[in-house]
Design a protein around this motif. Structure first.
Motif, short mmCIF file in Angstrom:
data_model
loop_
_atom_site.label_atom_id
_atom_site.label_comp_id
_atom_site.label_asym_id
_atom_site.label_seq_id
_atom_site.Cartn_x
_atom_site.Cartn_y
_atom_site.Cartn_z
N SER A 31 0.84 -1.20 0.00
CA SER A 31 0.00 0.00 0.00
C SER A 31 0.88 1.25 0.00
CB SER A 31 -0.94 0.01 1.20
OG SER A 31 -0.23 -0.23 2.38
N MET A 63 1.41 9.74 4.88
CA MET A 63 0.25 8.98 4.38
C MET A 63 0.68 7.58 3.93
SD MET A 63 -2.48 9.87 1.38
CE MET A 63 -2.59 11.63 1.61
N GLU A 66 1.11 5.56 7.03
CA GLU A 66 -0.21 5.30 7.65
C GLU A 66 -0.98 4.21 6.92
OE1 GLU A 66 -1.74 9.47 9.67
OE2 GLU A 66 -2.16 9.09 7.57
N SER A 67 -0.75 4.11 5.60
CA SER A 67 -1.52 3.16 4.79
C SER A 67 -1.10 1.71 5.05
CB SER A 67 -1.36 3.47 3.31
OG SER A 67 -0.09 3.06 2.85
N CYS A 68 0.04 1.52 5.66
CA CYS A 68 0.58 0.16 5.83
C CYS A 68 -0.29 -0.66 6.77
CB CYS A 68 2.01 0.21 6.36
SG CYS A 68 2.65 -1.45 6.72
N VAL B 13 -11.45 -0.28 5.27
CA VAL B 13 -10.43 0.69 4.85
C VAL B 13 -10.94 1.64 3.77
CG1 VAL B 13 -9.26 -0.79 3.13
CG2 VAL B 13 -7.97 0.99 4.35
N MET B 64 -5.92 -0.01 13.23
CA MET B 64 -5.40 1.05 12.36
C MET B 64 -5.84 2.42 12.87
SD MET B 64 -3.83 -0.63 9.88
CE MET B 64 -3.66 0.56 8.55
N LYS B 65 -7.03 2.47 13.40
CA LYS B 65 -7.56 3.71 13.99
C LYS B 65 -8.23 3.31 15.30
CE LYS B 65 -7.39 6.21 9.99
NZ LYS B 65 -6.19 7.01 9.76
N TRP B 297 -6.81 -4.90 -0.14
CA TRP B 297 -6.60 -3.76 0.75
C TRP B 297 -6.17 -2.50 0.00
CZ3 TRP B 297 -7.17 -2.69 5.90
CH2 TRP B 297 -6.44 -1.61 6.41
N VAL B 298 -5.17 -2.66 -0.84
CA VAL B 298 -4.59 -1.50 -1.52
C VAL B 298 -5.63 -0.84 -2.41
CG1 VAL B 298 -2.84 -0.78 -3.17
CG2 VAL B 298 -2.28 -2.47 -1.44
N ARG B 301 -8.30 0.92 -0.31
CA ARG B 301 -7.80 2.16 0.27
C ARG B 301 -7.75 3.27 -0.77
NH1 ARG B 301 -4.29 5.50 0.60
NH2 ARG B 301 -4.09 6.71 2.50
N GLU B 302 -7.20 2.94 -1.93
CA GLU B 302 -7.09 3.94 -3.01
C GLU B 302 -8.46 4.41 -3.46
OE1 GLU B 302 -4.13 5.36 -4.27
OE2 GLU B 302 -3.62 4.43 -2.36
N PHE B 323 -2.75 -4.32 -7.59
CA PHE B 323 -1.91 -5.51 -7.44
C PHE B 323 -2.19 -6.17 -6.12
CE2 PHE B 323 0.38 -1.63 -6.29
CZ PHE B 323 0.67 -1.88 -4.96
#
Lengths: 86, 411
Positions: A31, A63, A66-68, B13, B64-65, B297-298, B301-302, B323
């Protein structure tokens, strides 16, 4: 000792002077690359490595850390204080 | 009636990144996140990682939060609640507790659900799938009392879970319906590399095999395969794909749906002021020029980030070569871009199983659309760029097939 790699950052407009990747925590989710493709790459062990420590501003760098999803990226300022994770 | 400028359905996310993005842009807008799980944002990625399960990563690393993040950022968190109705004309949703909330902009980022395993006996105790924190904790607890475990399915979950069960000291058997691992996304050579790594680590793999029945009392004691083989086991983990979440409320409101919620490149649905992001979004991919739905996840998030920008009013297309990577049993695997099988694809091998380093470059027409990489993750970003920049590689097959050629030379 954890298996970490440190990268020096040297950018005039930046408070962050060191990027640390904890290779035990890193799972290659990448990420960080999605957020800042000019800072990181994956190596052949599927771990993030820093290839452009100075390529982005602090906001983008934070950022990316943080995304990890495993919090494998740590950021430090020049006093050695951890900027992220707080 | 409670009202929020930005109402986000889904606290994973995608949803939380959207909320964060909107807050950065607009310090005063009212924002709420509705989540079916009671938890603040946690790392769903970590749930399938052996280091987490085996205690090498502290449990709290999953958060994460914290809950305080929502308070600090003045984001209302409505945990443990689901949507039962959407009124797109009057712009409001009804929650399962009867509460009606009106919105100006709505984001649907509910994620998806794991496909249920429905065979005789599959309701017994000891059968797990993996989506939520509770699922992960249940598996962690089950590890302690079990000796024999089975994974069902030939994909990422099954691969990571087999690695984990094996590392935890259980006799682990993977049951694949297919003739080789990850068919048809991978070719037989790639599948064999993964199978060999699993086998070497101690995982037993049964191919062309299917469970016909689960045996036991209240709990699982064994499975019977279609060929009659009986395998004793105390736990089973299934990784057999995904299904949509309960979505009648979206359909009833006229939100266009196919495999997921249909969206354009701005992640806007067909209904004004309703957006979507994450695993449930079936969006128009500008680079691959087709509608795709991805679960990772990636990507989530994006998309959350881009949906947030668009909801705020900063019109931004989602343009990203997605990916996914995983690792275990001494091997790492990455999928970049579109790796789906198709008759229109030219596949160029790069490296070989003998070299223990093998990629497949997928080309449609003159351009790369995707790649599968085994032990070659260092090429991920270069391939991503080749896809993103629509580089004409029609004259470059020789370079692409040379494992020692630096792909940077083509970018």
């Amino acid at each position: 000792m954890s298996n970490t790699k440190e990268y020096v950052r040297n950018r005039a407009d930046s408070k962050i002077t060191k990027i640390v990747v904890d290779r035990d925590l890193c799972i290659g989710a990448a990420s960080c690359i999605a957020v800042s493709g000019t800072t990181y790459e994956l190596d052949n062990e599927n771990k993030a490595v820093v290839t452009g420590a100075d390529s982005v501003d602090d906001a983008t760098l934070i950022m990316s850390a943080e995304s990890c999803p495993t919090r494998a990226i740590l950021l430090f300022d020049k006093e050695g204080k951890q900027v992220f994770p707080k | 009636m409670t009202s929020f400028k930005h109402l986000i359905i889904g606290g994973g996310v995608a949803g939380v990144t959207a909320a964060e993005t909107i807050r950065e842009k607009d310090p005063s807008a009212t924002i709420a996140v509705v989540n079916d799980e009671p938890h603040a944002l946690y790392s769903r990625v970590m749930l399938s990682k052996p280091n987490f399960f085996l205690g090498k990563i502290p449990f709290d690393q999953i958060w994460m939060k914290g809950e305080e993040w929502y308070k600090t950022n003045n984001i209302t968190f409505l945990g443990g609640k689901t949507v039962t109705a959407l009124d797109a004309t009057n712009k409001s949703v009804t929650l399962n507790d009867g509460q009606i909330i009106s919105y100006e902009k709505l984001l649907i980022a509910t994620g998806v659900r794991t496909r249920p395993w429905t065979i005789p006996g599959s309701n017994k105790k000891g059968i797990y799938s993996l989506r939520t924190l509770e699922d992960g904790q249940a598996i962690m607890n089950a590890l302690k009392g079990a000796k024999n475990a089975i994974t069902i399915g030939g994909g990422f979950i099954s691969f990571e879970m087999a690695d984990l069960l094996n590392l935890a000291g259980l006799n682990t058997t993977m049951i694949l319906r297919e003739p080789f691992f990850w068919q048809p996304t991978l070719d037989e050579s790639s599948g064999m590399m993964i199978e060999q790594a699993l086998t070497k680590a101690g995982v037993k793999i049964l191919k062309n095999a299917e469970v016909s029945e689960v045996i036991g009392g209240e709990s699982v004691e064994a499975v019977i395969l279609k060929d009659g083989t009986k395998l004793p086991c105390e736990m089973i983990i299934t990784g057999i794909g995904i299904v949509p979440p309960p979505w009648d409320w979206m359909k009833a409101a006229g939100v266009a749906i196919k495999g997921g919620i249909l969206a354009n490149e701005y992640l806007e649905t067909n209904v004004p002021d309703i957006y979507t992001a994450g695993d449930i979004a079936e969006y128009k991919d500008l680079i691959l020029e087709e509608n795709i739905q991805l679960g990772n996840w990636v990507n989530a998030r994006e998309q959350g980030h881009i949906a947030g920008l668009n909801m705020f009013g900063e019109k931004t297309p989602f343009k990203f070569v997605s990916f996914y990577t995983t690792q275990g049993v001494g091997i790492n695997i990455a999928f970049v871009g579109d790796v789906g099988p198709g008759a229109d694809r030219i596949i160029i091998p790069r490296g070989s199983p003998e070299l223990n380093s093998y990629a497949r470059i997928l080309i449609v027409g003159k351009e790369l659309v995707g790649a599968t990489l085994i032990n070659r993750t260092s090429e991920l970003t270069k391939i991503q760029k080749l896809i993103e920049n629509n580089v004409d590689v029609s004259e470059k097959y020789k370079e692409l097939s040379d494992p020692n050629f630096d792909l940077k030379g083509l970018v």
